[in-house]
Scaffold this motif. Structure first.
Motif, PDB file in Angstrom:
ATOM      1  N   UNK A 205       8.518   6.962 -29.762  1.00 30.86           N
ATOM      2  CA  UNK A 205       9.456   6.008 -30.339  1.00 30.86           C
ATOM      3  C   UNK A 205      10.863   6.208 -29.794  1.00 30.86           C
ATOM      4  N   UNK A 206      11.190   7.452 -29.466  1.00 31.98           N
ATOM      5  CA  UNK A 206      12.520   7.728 -28.935  1.00 31.98           C
ATOM      6  C   UNK A 206      12.729   7.122 -27.559  1.00 31.98           C
ATOM      7  N   UNK A 207      11.650   6.944 -26.804  1.00 31.54           N
ATOM      8  CA  UNK A 207      11.845   6.551 -25.416  1.00 31.54           C
ATOM      9  C   UNK A 207      11.520   5.090 -25.158  1.00 31.54           C
ATOM     10  N   UNK A 208      10.935   4.357 -26.097  1.00 29.78           N
ATOM     11  CA  UNK A 208      10.695   2.949 -25.831  1.00 29.78           C
ATOM     12  C   UNK A 208      10.696   2.133 -27.122  1.00 29.78           C
TER      13      UNK A 208
ATOM     14  N   UNK B 213      18.079  -8.966 -32.552  1.00 29.00           N
ATOM     15  CA  UNK B 213      18.260 -10.127 -31.690  1.00 29.00           C
ATOM     16  C   UNK B 213      19.499  -9.852 -30.865  1.00 29.00           C
ATOM     17  N   UNK B 214      19.420  -9.998 -29.566  1.00 28.02           N
ATOM     18  CA  UNK B 214      20.567  -9.668 -28.736  1.00 28.02           C
ATOM     19  C   UNK B 214      20.742 -10.709 -27.633  1.00 28.02           C
ATOM     20  N   UNK B 215      21.962 -10.859 -27.161  1.00 26.59           N
ATOM     21  CA  UNK B 215      22.269 -11.813 -26.091  1.00 26.59           C
ATOM     22  C   UNK B 215      22.253 -11.067 -24.763  1.00 26.59           C
ATOM     23  N   UNK B 216      21.452 -11.553 -23.801  1.00 25.71           N
ATOM     24  CA  UNK B 216      21.401 -10.910 -22.483  1.00 25.71           C
ATOM     25  C   UNK B 216      22.381 -11.579 -21.524  1.00 25.71           C
TER      26      UNK B 216
ATOM     27  N   UNK C 234      20.842  -3.626 -25.142  1.00 21.37           N
ATOM     28  CA  UNK C 234      20.179  -2.858 -26.200  1.00 21.37           C
ATOM     29  C   UNK C 234      19.646  -3.803 -27.257  1.00 21.37           C
ATOM     30  N   UNK C 235      18.606  -3.360 -27.956  1.00 25.15           N
ATOM     31  CA  UNK C 235      17.976  -4.163 -29.004  1.00 25.15           C
ATOM     32  C   UNK C 235      17.584  -3.239 -30.136  1.00 25.15           C
ATOM     33  N   UNK C 236      18.068  -3.564 -31.328  1.00 27.10           N
ATOM     34  CA  UNK C 236      17.636  -2.839 -32.516  1.00 27.10           C
ATOM     35  C   UNK C 236      17.897  -1.329 -32.395  1.00 27.10           C
ATOM     36  N   UNK C 237      19.017  -0.971 -31.795  1.00 23.56           N
ATOM     37  CA  UNK C 237      19.368   0.443 -31.678  1.00 23.56           C
ATOM     38  C   UNK C 237      18.774   1.145 -30.473  1.00 23.56           C
ATOM     39  N   UNK C 238      17.899   0.445 -29.732  1.00 21.13           N
ATOM     40  CA  UNK C 238      17.327   1.045 -28.525  1.00 21.13           C
ATOM     41  C   UNK C 238      18.189   0.653 -27.336  1.00 21.13           C
ATOM     42  N   UNK C 239      18.707   1.657 -26.640  1.00 19.48           N
ATOM     43  CA  UNK C 239      19.615   1.387 -25.522  1.00 19.48           C
ATOM     44  C   UNK C 239      18.905   1.571 -24.188  1.00 19.48           C
TER      45      UNK C 239
ATOM     46  N   UNK D 193      14.750   2.978 -17.026  1.00 21.98           N
ATOM     47  CA  UNK D 193      14.105   3.111 -15.721  1.00 21.98           C
ATOM     48  C   UNK D 193      12.592   3.178 -15.748  1.00 21.98           C
ATOM     49  N   UNK D 194      11.978   3.267 -16.931  1.00 19.23           N
ATOM     50  CA  UNK D 194      10.516   3.315 -17.016  1.00 19.23           C
ATOM     51  C   UNK D 194      10.004   2.021 -17.608  1.00 19.23           C
ATOM     52  N   UNK D 195       9.007   1.397 -16.965  1.00 19.69           N
ATOM     53  CA  UNK D 195       8.482   0.138 -17.485  1.00 19.69           C
ATOM     54  C   UNK D 195       7.812   0.347 -18.834  1.00 19.69           C
TER      55      UNK D 195
END
Ligand SMILES: *[C@@H]1O[C@H](CO)[C@@H](O)[C@H](O)[C@H]1NC(C)=O
Ligand SMILES: *[C@@H]1O[C@H](CO)[C@@H](O)[C@H](O)[C@H]1NC(C)=O
Length: 154
Positions: A25-28, A68-71, A89-94, A119-121
């Motif tokens: 969960x920390x990484x994706x 929800x974020x604007x790209x 970033x989305x929902x705290x995930x950067x 950097x990881x898919x």
């Protein structure tokens, strides 16, 4: 004795899987992500949102929502930034970015193939038919703004 042993093994296994799910969960970002277009009279925005936690209408009107974020903002033909490889970033995930096939022409929708996290898919994206504005859903009764889903990523 046999029961005690299996119980201990079971507990050890649960603790291990607890640890591995926390680190995953920390990484994706653990949920699907929808990419879509919010359209309004003088431009449009490319949005990313969590379809499990954000309805289309909430994605339309949800400037304060973390899911929800604007790209990219494109007002009157002036894109704010590239779509591909632009970190958001989305929902705290950067550290999220869209991966694309081919080269991006600024001002047109590129072929998004995946999302990478640092950097990881982490998600594969599938283009949704009619997703780029033709069959859009009005955001409210005024029909001034509308939203459509362009890519489903999971
Ligand atoms: C990506 O890396 C940055 C900087 O190291 C970190 O703050 C962020 O939490 C990472 N993103 C995820 C989803 O782990
Ligand atoms: C993308 O751009 C690079 C550098 O400008 C070029 O070498 C390459 O052929 C381009 N690829 C495509 C698919 O247009």
């Amino acid at each position: 004795m046999f029961n005690l042993k299996t119980t201990t093994l079971f507990l050890a296994g649960s603790v291990l899987s607890l640890f591995s799910s926390v680190s995953a969960q920390d990484t994706q970002y653990p949920e699907p992500i929808t990419l879509g277009i919010l359209g309004y009279p003088h431009g449009h925005q490319l949005l990313a949102w969590s379809p499990t936690r954000t309805s289309m209408v909430d994605a339309c009107n949800g400037y304060e929502k973390p899911t929800r974020t604007v790209i990219q903002v494109d007002n009157s033909g002036y894109p704010s930034n590239p779509i591909c490889n632009h970190v958001f970033s989305l929902d705290g995930y950067e550290g999220l970015e869209l991966l694309c096939a081919g080269n991006e022409t600024l001002g047109t929708m590129p072929q998004v193939t995946a999302i990478a996290t640092n950097g990881t898919q982490t998600h594969r994206c599938v283009e949704l038919p009619y997703g780029n504005g033709f069959y859009s859903t009005p955001c409210d009764e005024t029909h001034i703004t509308s939203i459509s889903q362009s890519f489903a990523c999971q």
